[in-house]
Scaffold this active site. Sequence first.
Site, PDB file in Angstrom:
ATOM      1  N   ILE A  70       0.823  -1.209   0.000  1.00  0.00           N
ATOM      2  CA  ILE A  70       0.000   0.000   0.000  1.00  0.00           C
ATOM      3  C   ILE A  70       0.858   1.261   0.000  1.00  0.00           C
ATOM      4  O   ILE A  70       1.898   1.335   0.669  1.00  0.00           O
ATOM      5  CB  ILE A  70      -0.965   0.001   1.211  1.00  0.00           C
ATOM      6  CG1 ILE A  70      -2.035   1.083   1.043  1.00  0.00           C
ATOM      7  CG2 ILE A  70      -0.215   0.143   2.514  1.00  0.00           C
ATOM      8  CD1 ILE A  70      -3.186   0.928   2.019  1.00  0.00           C
ATOM      9  N   GLY A 126       0.541  -5.374   1.223  1.00  0.00           N
ATOM     10  CA  GLY A 126      -0.646  -5.577   0.403  1.00  0.00           C
ATOM     11  C   GLY A 126      -0.411  -6.435  -0.812  1.00  0.00           C
ATOM     12  O   GLY A 126      -1.343  -7.064  -1.338  1.00  0.00           O
ATOM     13  N   ASP A 129      -1.243  -9.909   0.072  1.00  0.00           N
ATOM     14  CA  ASP A 129      -2.693 -10.098  -0.007  1.00  0.00           C
ATOM     15  C   ASP A 129      -3.087 -10.471  -1.429  1.00  0.00           C
ATOM     16  O   ASP A 129      -3.899 -11.374  -1.652  1.00  0.00           O
ATOM     17  CB  ASP A 129      -3.426  -8.807   0.389  1.00  0.00           C
ATOM     18  CG  ASP A 129      -3.247  -8.440   1.851  1.00  0.00           C
ATOM     19  OD1 ASP A 129      -3.801  -9.142   2.705  1.00  0.00           O
ATOM     20  OD2 ASP A 129      -2.558  -7.441   2.126  1.00  0.00           O
ATOM     21  N   GLU A 149       2.691  -5.634   7.527  1.00  0.00           N
ATOM     22  CA  GLU A 149       1.737  -4.796   8.258  1.00  0.00           C
ATOM     23  C   GLU A 149       2.059  -4.694   9.742  1.00  0.00           C
ATOM     24  O   GLU A 149       1.828  -3.648  10.371  1.00  0.00           O
ATOM     25  CB  GLU A 149       0.304  -5.326   8.075  1.00  0.00           C
ATOM     26  CG  GLU A 149      -0.298  -5.071   6.710  1.00  0.00           C
ATOM     27  CD  GLU A 149       0.065  -6.118   5.669  1.00  0.00           C
ATOM     28  OE1 GLU A 149      -0.521  -6.103   4.578  1.00  0.00           O
ATOM     29  OE2 GLU A 149       0.964  -6.960   5.956  1.00  0.00           O
ATOM     30  N   ASP A 157      -5.289  -6.741   6.828  1.00  0.00           N
ATOM     31  CA  ASP A 157      -6.755  -6.799   6.826  1.00  0.00           C
ATOM     32  C   ASP A 157      -7.379  -6.920   5.439  1.00  0.00           C
ATOM     33  O   ASP A 157      -8.578  -6.699   5.276  1.00  0.00           O
ATOM     34  CB  ASP A 157      -7.329  -5.564   7.533  1.00  0.00           C
ATOM     35  CG  ASP A 157      -6.905  -4.247   6.891  1.00  0.00           C
ATOM     36  OD1 ASP A 157      -6.193  -4.274   5.871  1.00  0.00           O
ATOM     37  OD2 ASP A 157      -7.286  -3.180   7.421  1.00  0.00           O
TER      38      ASP A 157
END
Length: 275
Positions: A70, A126, A129, A149, A157
């Site tokens: 991110i 991210g 993810d 994270e 998340d």
Amino acid sequence: MNEIIPTLQTVTLSLDSGIARITLNRPDKLNALNDEMWRELREAFTWADRTSAARVVILSGNGRAFSTGIDLAMLAGLRERIRHADLARSQELLRALILDLQDCVSSIERCRKPVIAAIHGPCIGGAVDIISACDMRYASANAIFSVREIDIGMAADVGTLQRLPRIIPDGIARELAYTGRNVLAEEAKEFGLVNRVFDTPDQLLEGVAEVAAAVAAKSPLAIRGVKEMLNYGRDHTIEDGLRYVATWNASALLSEDLQESAAAMMQKRAPSYRD
């Protein structure tokens, strides 16, 4: 279906011989995921899902990294984005934002076509993810993975904590999530995060293209059925899965693809399937 390829700002798309290529394209920012890239990632996979001629997808990153996760500027602007005089409403806005980012990643899993991640350089936060939502993952020797994270004081998340333990051993997934440590490509292969490691990024793309071509040559209807069954079976009992595949094949086995496969075998030729 419509084969018009949308023009996006942070993601590039192409389609050739049944292989769709989705490439993260902010090389000057190491493909950090800003607001626009999150949304365009979903748009790209929605396009791939709806485009009949796209039989398999290769996801990669342009430049020196797959993605560093991110964009920090996006995180920095988070408080202003969800600002509200009422704390409860501010928290409601934050929850909606998180759910939307989750949906952007889940669009990869929702895509009915197999998605192959080709990972080189950093694959951080991210980006983990994202690759966790792919069907298969391949890496070059310079790939570095990290569930980062925890180092910025939060729990991942957007899907890592839900999908990663279904890909690699639970204890290793927990170690990575708790420590945020770097994992090099060979170790990632050892515990099953990636299928294979290639020496260079160029060899990675060549090798992944071969895998994608093999998938694209199969019955698209059967491939979509296999992905549906594998995803369903992950979250259901064996008995549930058996009943579902029986229902699915009650219609799918009547397809022209089955007849074409049989004819091709008898005639000793490569089968040809419609999209």
